[in-house]
Write a protein that holds these residues in place. Sequence first.
Motif, PDB file in Angstrom:
ATOM      1  N   THR A   1     -56.842 121.360  25.831  1.00  0.00           N
ATOM      2  CA  THR A   1     -57.363 121.664  24.501  1.00  0.00           C
ATOM      3  C   THR A   1     -56.178 121.734  23.555  1.00  0.00           C
ATOM      4  O   THR A   1     -55.320 122.600  23.693  1.00  0.00           O
ATOM      5  CB  THR A   1     -58.111 123.005  24.513  1.00  0.00           C
ATOM      6  OG1 THR A   1     -59.072 122.969  25.563  1.00  0.00           O
ATOM      7  CG2 THR A   1     -58.794 123.266  23.195  1.00  0.00           C
ATOM      8  N   LEU A   2     -56.129 120.789  22.638  1.00  0.00           N
ATOM      9  CA  LEU A   2     -54.993 120.722  21.717  1.00  0.00           C
ATOM     10  C   LEU A   2     -55.453 121.056  20.306  1.00  0.00           C
ATOM     11  O   LEU A   2     -56.438 120.502  19.813  1.00  0.00           O
ATOM     12  CB  LEU A   2     -54.378 119.322  21.744  1.00  0.00           C
ATOM     13  CG  LEU A   2     -53.946 118.787  23.110  1.00  0.00           C
ATOM     14  CD1 LEU A   2     -53.497 117.339  22.991  1.00  0.00           C
ATOM     15  CD2 LEU A   2     -52.841 119.633  23.706  1.00  0.00           C
ATOM     16  N   ARG A   3     -54.732 121.957  19.667  1.00  0.00           N
ATOM     17  CA  ARG A   3     -55.081 122.333  18.297  1.00  0.00           C
ATOM     18  C   ARG A   3     -53.966 121.936  17.349  1.00  0.00           C
ATOM     19  O   ARG A   3     -52.796 122.006  17.709  1.00  0.00           O
ATOM     20  CB  ARG A   3     -55.303 123.847  18.219  1.00  0.00           C
ATOM     21  CG  ARG A   3     -56.472 124.294  19.057  1.00  0.00           C
ATOM     22  CD  ARG A   3     -56.879 125.726  18.773  1.00  0.00           C
ATOM     23  NE  ARG A   3     -57.773 126.150  19.833  1.00  0.00           N
ATOM     24  CZ  ARG A   3     -57.381 126.717  20.966  1.00  0.00           C
ATOM     25  NH1 ARG A   3     -56.096 126.980  21.152  1.00  0.00           N
ATOM     26  NH2 ARG A   3     -58.240 127.041  21.903  1.00  0.00           N
ATOM     27  N   GLY A   4     -54.361 121.553  16.151  1.00  0.00           N
ATOM     28  CA  GLY A   4     -53.362 121.177  15.148  1.00  0.00           C
ATOM     29  C   GLY A   4     -53.889 120.139  14.192  1.00  0.00           C
ATOM     30  O   GLY A   4     -55.060 120.166  13.819  1.00  0.00           O
ATOM     31  N   VAL A   5     -53.023 119.186  13.843  1.00  0.00           N
ATOM     32  CA  VAL A   5     -53.395 118.134  12.901  1.00  0.00           C
ATOM     33  C   VAL A   5     -53.997 116.964  13.682  1.00  0.00           C
ATOM     34  O   VAL A   5     -53.330 116.386  14.529  1.00  0.00           O
ATOM     35  CB  VAL A   5     -52.156 117.663  12.112  1.00  0.00           C
ATOM     36  CG1 VAL A   5     -52.504 116.490  11.223  1.00  0.00           C
ATOM     37  CG2 VAL A   5     -51.568 118.797  11.310  1.00  0.00           C
TER      38      VAL A   5
ATOM     39  N   LEU B   1     -62.137 112.021  25.550  1.00  0.00           N
ATOM     40  CA  LEU B   1     -61.364 112.646  24.480  1.00  0.00           C
ATOM     41  C   LEU B   1     -62.342 112.988  23.361  1.00  0.00           C
ATOM     42  O   LEU B   1     -62.971 112.110  22.788  1.00  0.00           O
ATOM     43  CB  LEU B   1     -60.285 111.666  23.975  1.00  0.00           C
ATOM     44  CG  LEU B   1     -59.453 112.105  22.770  1.00  0.00           C
ATOM     45  CD1 LEU B   1     -58.740 113.406  23.026  1.00  0.00           C
ATOM     46  CD2 LEU B   1     -58.437 111.018  22.433  1.00  0.00           C
ATOM     47  N   LYS B   2     -62.470 114.272  23.120  1.00  0.00           N
ATOM     48  CA  LYS B   2     -63.478 114.707  22.165  1.00  0.00           C
ATOM     49  C   LYS B   2     -62.826 115.367  20.958  1.00  0.00           C
ATOM     50  O   LYS B   2     -61.967 116.238  21.110  1.00  0.00           O
ATOM     51  CB  LYS B   2     -64.410 115.715  22.860  1.00  0.00           C
ATOM     52  CG  LYS B   2     -65.829 115.682  22.297  1.00  0.00           C
ATOM     53  CD  LYS B   2     -66.742 116.630  23.059  1.00  0.00           C
ATOM     54  CE  LYS B   2     -67.140 116.093  24.430  1.00  0.00           C
ATOM     55  NZ  LYS B   2     -67.641 117.111  25.337  1.00  0.00           N
TER      56      LYS B   2
ATOM     57  N   GLY C   1     -57.443 121.427  13.314  1.00  0.00           N
ATOM     58  CA  GLY C   1     -58.312 120.589  14.136  1.00  0.00           C
ATOM     59  C   GLY C   1     -58.208 120.956  15.605  1.00  0.00           C
ATOM     60  O   GLY C   1     -57.332 121.713  16.016  1.00  0.00           O
ATOM     61  N   GLU C   2     -59.135 120.406  16.385  1.00  0.00           N
ATOM     62  CA  GLU C   2     -59.100 120.677  17.815  1.00  0.00           C
ATOM     63  C   GLU C   2     -59.673 119.483  18.575  1.00  0.00           C
ATOM     64  O   GLU C   2     -60.716 118.949  18.213  1.00  0.00           O
ATOM     65  CB  GLU C   2     -59.926 121.929  18.134  1.00  0.00           C
ATOM     66  CG  GLU C   2     -59.900 122.319  19.595  1.00  0.00           C
ATOM     67  CD  GLU C   2     -60.723 123.583  19.871  1.00  0.00           C
ATOM     68  OE1 GLU C   2     -60.549 124.574  19.128  1.00  0.00           O
ATOM     69  OE2 GLU C   2     -61.527 123.550  20.807  1.00  0.00           O
ATOM     70  N   VAL C   3     -58.966 119.062  19.618  1.00  0.00           N
ATOM     71  CA  VAL C   3     -59.503 118.015  20.479  1.00  0.00           C
ATOM     72  C   VAL C   3     -59.442 118.483  21.927  1.00  0.00           C
ATOM     73  O   VAL C   3     -58.605 119.314  22.286  1.00  0.00           O
ATOM     74  CB  VAL C   3     -58.732 116.674  20.342  1.00  0.00           C
ATOM     75  CG1 VAL C   3     -58.707 116.186  18.924  1.00  0.00           C
ATOM     76  CG2 VAL C   3     -57.337 116.792  20.904  1.00  0.00           C
ATOM     77  N   VAL C   4     -60.351 117.957  22.730  1.00  0.00           N
ATOM     78  CA  VAL C   4     -60.337 118.257  24.163  1.00  0.00           C
ATOM     79  C   VAL C   4     -60.177 116.952  24.919  1.00  0.00           C
ATOM     80  O   VAL C   4     -60.966 116.022  24.753  1.00  0.00           O
ATOM     81  CB  VAL C   4     -61.630 118.979  24.592  1.00  0.00           C
ATOM     82  CG1 VAL C   4     -61.603 119.247  26.098  1.00  0.00           C
ATOM     83  CG2 VAL C   4     -61.792 120.276  23.830  1.00  0.00           C
ATOM     84  N   PHE C   5     -59.129 116.883  25.702  1.00  0.00           N
ATOM     85  CA  PHE C   5     -58.859 115.689  26.494  1.00  0.00           C
ATOM     86  C   PHE C   5     -59.007 116.035  27.973  1.00  0.00           C
ATOM     87  O   PHE C   5     -58.350 116.945  28.469  1.00  0.00           O
ATOM     88  CB  PHE C   5     -57.449 115.185  26.201  1.00  0.00           C
ATOM     89  CG  PHE C   5     -56.991 114.076  27.118  1.00  0.00           C
ATOM     90  CD1 PHE C   5     -57.763 112.944  27.307  1.00  0.00           C
ATOM     91  CD2 PHE C   5     -55.779 114.176  27.790  1.00  0.00           C
ATOM     92  CE1 PHE C   5     -57.344 111.921  28.153  1.00  0.00           C
ATOM     93  CE2 PHE C   5     -55.351 113.162  28.629  1.00  0.00           C
ATOM     94  CZ  PHE C   5     -56.131 112.035  28.823  1.00  0.00           C
TER      95      PHE C   5
END
Lengths: 378, 120
Positions: free
Chosen positions: A120-124, A156-157, A169-173
Amino acid sequence: LCINNNMASNGLSYDGCNFFRQRLVLSTLSGKHVKIKNIRSKDDNPGLRDFEASFVRLLDKVTNGSRIEINQTGTMLFYQPGLLYGGSVEHDCNLQRSIGYYLEALLMLAPFMKTPLKATLRGVTNDPTDPTVDLLKSTALPLMKRFGIDGEGFDLKVVKRGMAPGGGGEVVFTCPVCRTMRPVQLTDPGKIKRIRGVAYSVRVSPQMGNRIVESARGVLNQFLPDIYIYTDHMKGANSGKSPGFGLTLVAETLDGCFLSAEMSSTPQGQGDSVLPEDLGRNCAKLLLQEVYRGGCVDSSNQSLALLLMTLGQQDVSKVLLGPLSPYTIEFLRHIRDFFQVMFKIKVQKPSEDERKGGEKVLMTCVGVGYSNINKTVK
Amino acid sequence: EVNTDEQKNTYSVEAVFVWALRWKEDLQQKAAEAFLRQQEAAPNLSKVVYGSVDSDEEDEELGGLFRVSRPHKSKRLQTNSVDCSRFPPDSSLNWNLEEILDSIRDCFVTGKWEEGQDAA
């Protein structure tokens, strides 16, 4: 066997902060330690930047037993890689670079973890500098599938969108583990059958998306009728902290190759703002440029493809690329340093009556037969 | 083949005509030579990728006679520039021009298909 050899051999040493991720990623995969010296040593503000430190922390999270030493001024970094562990990882990516910067490296490492990765990555999520999460989702993932990285958990969401500079922002890979890479023969991309895209906007009028789509279509319809560009307008808590908009375009060929281009609006407070019409039109032209370059892999994923070829089973892999980007050229040198693999590089000039863009480059190599020793045997 | 001596003597109309067309004689060979020259001038991509980084510090000598000079300055600049995978577009291509647009027509299913292939 090959991995054991690498572990026994000496590490490598480099100068400067450029190609930082390549060096650390290849070090992690090969098991060779690496020393990077003179990082911005002549700069008024010497040493590692916050985003690089953030990247090193992410690397530390997905590995087990890595040794990282940084000198006092931050101009020298020593990295002794541990085992790729994977598992569930959360990371606040430094906002100086977008999530794409971190994700590009993670894509290269994820298949070789001990346990499946859920990051779970947060940022731009979107900025003009790095490939955005939307672009990686629509090009890097299908490319990796060609090498046999696939399965239910490969996704990748984009959960929340966060434009530069504020992020939010937040993405889940998620990525399953792979034991071996399948060698590939991607020598003919086939013809482009359709163009898809995402026109995104946050914290601006939802009309922006439509205006982008309209102008991009104007350019691309000269070539193809099958064009569909989604508009993605995230609201409220899912819209991050900064306003902005942008477009990602992907051309898909009959043989399942993807060529992409993208453009993001200028981050708030960092220069002249851009009209959505101009952005749409210019992005469409960028896609045409990418088609002109051509090949089976687009310019931003060249190094990912070359890495997976290198790590493939001991068999010949061939991939047709467009002209090599400066980043890719350096990556090839690094692959030679870390894995002793040199590619056969053959330039294919277009014949006179052909209308298929510029010259292409056929890359051939024999994989090192890398197998994922980290993977748990069930 | 025309005999040049004979040509000088007779000086017929025909001979002049042949002489005028002389430039065409080895056109193919000239073209081949020009092609080879160009091939040599165009840098070999493998060399570009793998050639130059072998000896970063010391000056390499070729045959004990020539010293290979390197653009040290540009290299130094590169070592600490931004780590980014983007490939900046080639600005020499103007995508407003019809001829440039035409150069990629056959990349699309709507373009011309090769013999033995079709859209089906």
